[in-house]
Design an enzyme around this catalytic site. Sequence first.
Site, PDB file in Angstrom:
ATOM      1  CG  HIS A  13      -0.197  -0.405   2.480  1.00  0.00           C
ATOM      2  ND1 HIS A  13       0.193  -1.372   2.593  1.00  0.00           N
ATOM      3  CD2 HIS A  13       0.257   0.506   3.339  1.00  0.00           C
ATOM      4  CE1 HIS A  13       0.757  -1.389   4.754  1.00  0.00           C
ATOM      5  NE2 HIS A  13       0.805  -0.546   4.427  1.00  0.00           N
ATOM      6  CG  HIS A  55       0.764   5.189   3.802  1.00  0.00           C
ATOM      7  ND1 HIS A  55       0.252   5.140   5.411  1.00  0.00           N
ATOM      8  CD2 HIS A  55       1.758   4.450   3.457  1.00  0.00           C
ATOM      9  CE1 HIS A  55       0.642   3.723   5.991  1.00  0.00           C
ATOM     10  NE2 HIS A  55       1.223   3.382   5.364  1.00  0.00           N
TER      11      HIS A  55
HETATM   12  P1  AMP Z   1       2.022   0.130   7.427  1.00  0.00           P
HETATM   13  O1  AMP Z   1       2.785   0.370   8.835  1.00  0.00           O
HETATM   14  O2  AMP Z   1       3.011   1.033   6.741  1.00  0.00           O
HETATM   15  O3  AMP Z   1       2.020  -1.771   6.946  1.00  0.00           O
HETATM   16  O4  AMP Z   1       0.905   0.783   7.521  1.00  0.00           O
HETATM   17  C1  AMP Z   1      -0.580   0.542   7.904  1.00  0.00           C
HETATM   18  C2  AMP Z   1      -1.331   0.971   7.914  1.00  0.00           C
HETATM   19  O5  AMP Z   1      -2.567   0.483   7.882  1.00  0.00           O
HETATM   20  C3  AMP Z   1      -1.288   1.752   9.115  1.00  0.00           C
HETATM   21  O6  AMP Z   1      -0.875   3.359   9.113  1.00  0.00           O
HETATM   22  C4  AMP Z   1      -2.985   1.504   9.988  1.00  0.00           C
HETATM   23  O7  AMP Z   1      -3.152   2.457  10.697  1.00  0.00           O
HETATM   24  C5  AMP Z   1      -3.417   1.530   9.139  1.00  0.00           C
HETATM   25  N1  AMP Z   1      -4.877   0.060   9.335  1.00  0.00           N
HETATM   26  C6  AMP Z   1      -5.379  -1.259   9.879  1.00  0.00           C
HETATM   27  N2  AMP Z   1      -5.891  -1.913   9.697  1.00  0.00           N
HETATM   28  C7  AMP Z   1      -6.717  -1.131   9.292  1.00  0.00           C
HETATM   29  C8  AMP Z   1      -8.224  -0.848   8.385  1.00  0.00           C
HETATM   30  N3  AMP Z   1      -8.683  -2.303   8.778  1.00  0.00           N
HETATM   31  N4  AMP Z   1      -8.651   0.110   7.727  1.00  0.00           N
HETATM   32  C9  AMP Z   1      -7.869   0.953   7.554  1.00  0.00           C
HETATM   33  N5  AMP Z   1      -6.715   1.192   7.599  1.00  0.00           N
HETATM   34  C10 AMP Z   1      -5.571   0.060   8.510  1.00  0.00           C
END
Ligand code: AMP
Length: 154
Positions: A114, A116
Amino acid sequence: MKTPAKRIYNSASVPQEDCVFCKIVSGKLPSYKVYEDDRHIAFLDINPFSVGHTLVTPKRHGETLWDMDDHEIAEIFKVASKVSMGVVAAMNADGFRLMQNNGEAANQAVAHIHVHVIPNKMEDKGKFMNRLKLSGDEMAKVADSIKSEIAKIE
Ligand code: AMP
Ligand code: ZN
């Protein structure tokens, strides 16, 4: 796709059927969706660094950037660019940050690729950003305004 010399370690790695973002893609888990096309979706981060923080993800499961071919990499960043225009307009931001974490060492918490998209205001300059928690109503409002700004983009 190129074959990397090394795999990237991630303790968040799970079988695809347990992947949170695959469940969001399939609708098994709810999300505040702002954009969708054949191969991507974008939805609000539940624990945003700033209001409007959005995640862009491919529908096809893969853990890191290395699991995407060159075309898929180009495509997701094109989508992230488009989403950023909607996010910045909706939040009346002055800039934005793209972030893409790969592996535990890089703080990747969800092992499904993903990007951000994090909007920034001028007053954020030089500041450390903390995670926020918005109410469901606020999240829905933010998602609606981002969605309608993205819909205006060609
Ligand atoms: P990363 O650290 O790059 O893997 O980012 C994962 C992101 O996903 C974090 O910023 C979380 O807050 C977000 N996240 C985790 N679960 C969900 C969810 N169910 N819906 C939306 N965002 C999520
Ligand atoms: Zn997945």
